[in-house]
Design a protein around this motif. Structure first.
Motif, short mmCIF file in Angstrom:
data_model
loop_
_atom_site.label_atom_id
_atom_site.label_comp_id
_atom_site.label_asym_id
_atom_site.label_seq_id
_atom_site.Cartn_x
_atom_site.Cartn_y
_atom_site.Cartn_z
N SER A 65 0.84 -1.21 0.00
CA SER A 65 0.00 0.00 0.00
C SER A 65 0.87 1.25 0.00
O SER A 65 2.01 1.24 0.49
N GLN A 115 -8.79 8.13 10.30
CA GLN A 115 -8.41 7.73 8.93
C GLN A 115 -9.61 7.85 8.00
O GLN A 115 -10.72 8.15 8.44
N GLY A 116 -9.37 7.63 6.71
CA GLY A 116 -10.38 7.93 5.70
C GLY A 116 -11.70 7.19 5.88
O GLY A 116 -12.78 7.76 5.76
N ARG A 117 -11.61 5.90 6.19
CA ARG A 117 -12.85 5.11 6.24
C ARG A 117 -13.76 5.53 7.39
O ARG A 117 -14.97 5.35 7.31
N GLU A 120 -15.72 8.24 5.95
CA GLU A 120 -16.74 7.69 5.02
C GLU A 120 -17.94 7.17 5.80
O GLU A 120 -19.09 7.45 5.46
N PHE A 141 -13.63 2.89 -3.84
CA PHE A 141 -12.60 2.04 -3.23
C PHE A 141 -13.29 1.00 -2.34
O PHE A 141 -14.45 1.19 -1.96
N ASN A 202 -8.54 4.76 -7.57
CA ASN A 202 -7.74 3.64 -7.06
C ASN A 202 -8.26 2.29 -7.54
O ASN A 202 -7.49 1.40 -7.91
N ASP A 231 -13.84 11.70 -3.34
CA ASP A 231 -13.00 10.91 -2.45
C ASP A 231 -11.60 11.38 -2.85
O ASP A 231 -11.09 11.01 -3.91
N CYS A 233 -8.40 11.30 -1.71
CA CYS A 233 -7.14 10.79 -1.13
C CYS A 233 -5.89 11.20 -1.90
O CYS A 233 -4.87 11.51 -1.31
N ARG A 234 -5.96 11.19 -3.24
CA ARG A 234 -4.74 11.44 -4.04
C ARG A 234 -4.95 12.68 -4.92
O ARG A 234 -4.65 12.68 -6.11
N SER A 271 -8.52 10.47 2.98
CA SER A 271 -7.58 9.81 3.87
C SER A 271 -6.26 10.56 3.73
O SER A 271 -5.68 10.60 2.64
N LYS A 274 -2.47 9.30 2.37
CA LYS A 274 -1.93 9.30 1.00
C LYS A 274 -1.33 10.70 0.75
O LYS A 274 -0.23 10.99 1.18
N ARG A 432 -1.95 -4.92 -7.82
CA ARG A 432 -1.46 -3.54 -7.69
C ARG A 432 -0.10 -3.48 -7.01
O ARG A 432 0.11 -4.10 -5.97
N1 F0G Z 1 -10.57 5.97 -0.49
C1 F0G Z 1 -9.57 5.55 -1.29
C2 F0G Z 1 -9.58 5.92 -2.74
C3 F0G Z 1 -8.52 4.80 -0.74
O1 F0G Z 1 -7.52 4.42 -1.55
C4 F0G Z 1 -8.54 4.47 0.64
C5 F0G Z 1 -7.50 3.65 1.22
C6 F0G Z 1 -9.60 4.95 1.41
C7 F0G Z 1 -10.60 5.69 0.82
C8 F0G Z 1 -9.68 4.66 2.89
O2 F0G Z 1 -8.73 5.37 3.62
O3 F0G Z 1 -7.24 3.65 4.66
O4 F0G Z 1 -7.36 5.97 5.57
O5 F0G Z 1 -9.25 4.41 5.85
N2 F0G Z 1 -6.66 3.01 0.55
C9 F0G Z 1 -5.56 2.21 1.01
C10 F0G Z 1 -4.94 1.51 -0.17
C11 F0G Z 1 -5.87 1.31 2.16
O6 F0G Z 1 -4.07 0.63 0.05
O7 F0G Z 1 -5.26 1.85 -1.30
P1 F0G Z 1 -8.12 4.82 4.99
#
Ligand code: F0G
Length: 485
Positions: A65, A115-117, A120, A141, A202, A231, A233-234, A271, A274, A432
């Motif tokens: 990751s 964290q992100g989830r 959510e 995701f 993602n 969303d 993250c990136r 999140s 990232k 990935r």
């Molecule tokens: N949204 C996307 C697009 C993500 O890639 C992730 C996490 C999350 C939400 C959730 O965020 O981990 O902080 O709770 N992606 C990681 C990955 C785990 O390996 O792609 P999180």
């Protein structure tokens, strides 16, 4: 399984195991070496589930990751030491809010999570049980989808057509399919509480979303009186792609492009593990004067209660003061164009090397990972989807070379239908290779590409896998166990 294939894969033929440098730019880590047989034994005990394999034994590159795996800068380490651990309204929180306004623009209510989830779930929990409601996206995701479904709502992926044509040189394969979104709105706009755009995508091969697509999605959603969310993250990597690929953006700063992107949305989840260049943190942002607030005026208060009940005071939201301080600095740094060009170029070079080796890599690669198309990888073999070739590949890349990557395909995104006792396959089937930020060098990633090529050449010897536990569980890829068939 071919006779002696395991011995062949774990044999001295693969004896030249690549070992990453025992240092990173913030600390020294002396790694012990392990043999392929030692790793084989451990992975077998872990049910061939790479998530349960000890990180200490990953002596090659750990590309499981890019989340929370960022190497922190010296400035961030300094901020950690200066971190203020007051129970509420710590110094880092104000730095963070200030940086968010600079990065994303003003006018958002900010809810901080660990964290992100968690962010959510906070959002979708407000709509819990509205079973006819659908949240469309360019590609949810896995945690986003799981949070939507756990709250008894429906998640819908509307991938772009070009994503399914890996040879396509379309630079924005992460786009939402506007035609399909329009169709959904025409069929049942009242059942769509909001539209989600994942930047970068993602689930959709880590591919970016164009500014044009963001604005088209915003216009269309507005026409149907529906809020648009990211969303995010990136977000910085996505903005860098817009600058480099999209007409009219070459001379704009990444910071300006980011603000333009965020001006199109009514809110976003993120999140910070990232593009926050941080080891933890997440957020839910809602535009104070936006359509979402107008349609659901009670939600901001409800969210505050939810946050206090589940995370803590809104000024720390499940994070320690020192982590908030490090995050503020990361958020300020991530739009730096020298950093971003190094970052994106490194991942794209990695993708090109894979492709030059004849591997079915999705190109141009996105900003955080290289994705190998497993349907193509096993095309000329007798592997069937339910043999989970992607799981076999990840297991043997780890055993034979010590590199850890992640299956995001038929197993992670597929489902087992209890009624028909069959697998429901996802639209995309990838493995990935996620590249942690500021951690590895070209020679490290070249070694991973070479190892992948060796396994590709020996793909007929890779064993088929059988699920022995967890086939019908939600988020099964984190929990399942396999055996060699
Ligand atoms: N949204 C996307 C697009 C993500 O890639 C992730 C996490 C999350 C939400 C959730 O965020 O981990 O902080 O709770 N992606 C990681 C990955 C785990 O390996 O792609 P999180």
């Amino acid at each position: 399984m071919k006779e002696n294939s395991l011995e062949r894969l774990v044999s001295s033929r693969y004896g030249k195991v690549y070992k990453t440098r025992p240092y990173f730019n913030h600390s020294v880590e002396f790694k012990k070496q392990f043999t392929a047989l030692e790793r084989m034994e451990k992975l077998q005990n872990a049910g061939f589930n790479v998530f349960n394999f000890p990180a200490e034994m990953v002596t090659g590159c750990d590309l499981l990751s890019d989340s929370g795996t960022t190497t922190l800068s010296n400035e961030q380490w300094a901020a950690i030491h200066l971190g203020d651990e007051a129970y509420a309204s710590n110094k880092g929180y104000f730095l963070f809010i200030d940086q968010c306004e600079k990065t994303f623009g003003e006018g958002f209510s900010v809810f901080l999570f660990h964290q992100g989830r968690a962010a959510e779930n906070a959002l979708f929990n407000q709509f819990k049980g509205k079973q006819t409601w659908v949240i469309p996206s360019n590609g949810h995701f896995d945690t986003t989808r799981a949070n939507i479904e756990a709250n008894k709502l429906q998640a819908l992926d509307l991938f772009s057509d070009s994503l399914k044509v890996p040879s396509s040189e379309d630079c924005f394969k992460g786009n939402i399919n506007i035609g399909k979104l329009k169709k959904l709105f025409k069929q049942s706009a009242k059942n769509v509480p909001l539209v989600f755009l994942t930047i970068t995508n993602n689930t959709g091969g880590g591919q970016p979303v164009s500014m044009e697509n963001i604005k088209d999605a915003a216009r269309l959603s507005k026409a149907f009186n529906t809020p648009l969310f990211f969303d995010a993250c990136r977000f910085a990597e996505n903005a860098y792609f817009i600058k480099n690929y999209e007409q009219g953006y070459k001379n704009k700063s990444v910071g300006g492009i980011v603000r333009e992107m965020f001006s199109a949305v009514d809110g976003f989840t993120i999140s910070f593990k990232k593009d926050g260049l941080s080891n933890m943190g997440g957020g839910l942002f809602i535009r104070k004067e936006g359509l979402f607030t107008k349609k659901f005026p009670q939600i901001t208060d409800q969210l505050l209660d939810y946050q206090i009940l589940t995370e803590g005071h809104p000024t720390y939201g499940g994070m320690s003061g020192r982590d908030i301080a490090a995050l503020s600095i990361g958020l300020g740094k991530v739009t730096d164009e020298d950093y971003l060009s190094h970052r994106v170029k490194q991942v794209q070079d990695f993708g090109k090397t894979m492709k030059n080796f004849g591997l079915p890599a999705l190109t141009p690669a996105g900003g955080h990972a290289v994705y190998l198309d497993m349907d193509k990888f096993f095309k000329d073999t007798d592997f069937q989807p339910e043999n989970f070739g992607g799981i076999s590949f990840t297991a043997f890349l780890l055993v034979t070379f010590g590199h850890r990557v992640c299956e995001l395909g038929n197993f992670a995104f597929g489902k087992f239908d209890r009624n028909t006792q069959t697998e429901i396959l996802p639209e995309v089937n990838y493995v990935r290779f996620a590249v942690p930020r500021l951690r590895y060098e070209k020679q490290d990633l070249d070694a991973v590409a070479q190892a992948s090529r060796a396994l590709y050449q020996d793909r007929v010897y890779l064993p088929k896998m059988r699920v022995v536990y967890g086939r019908d569980l939600p988020l099964r890829h984190f929990k399942a166990r396999f055996e060699i068939n």
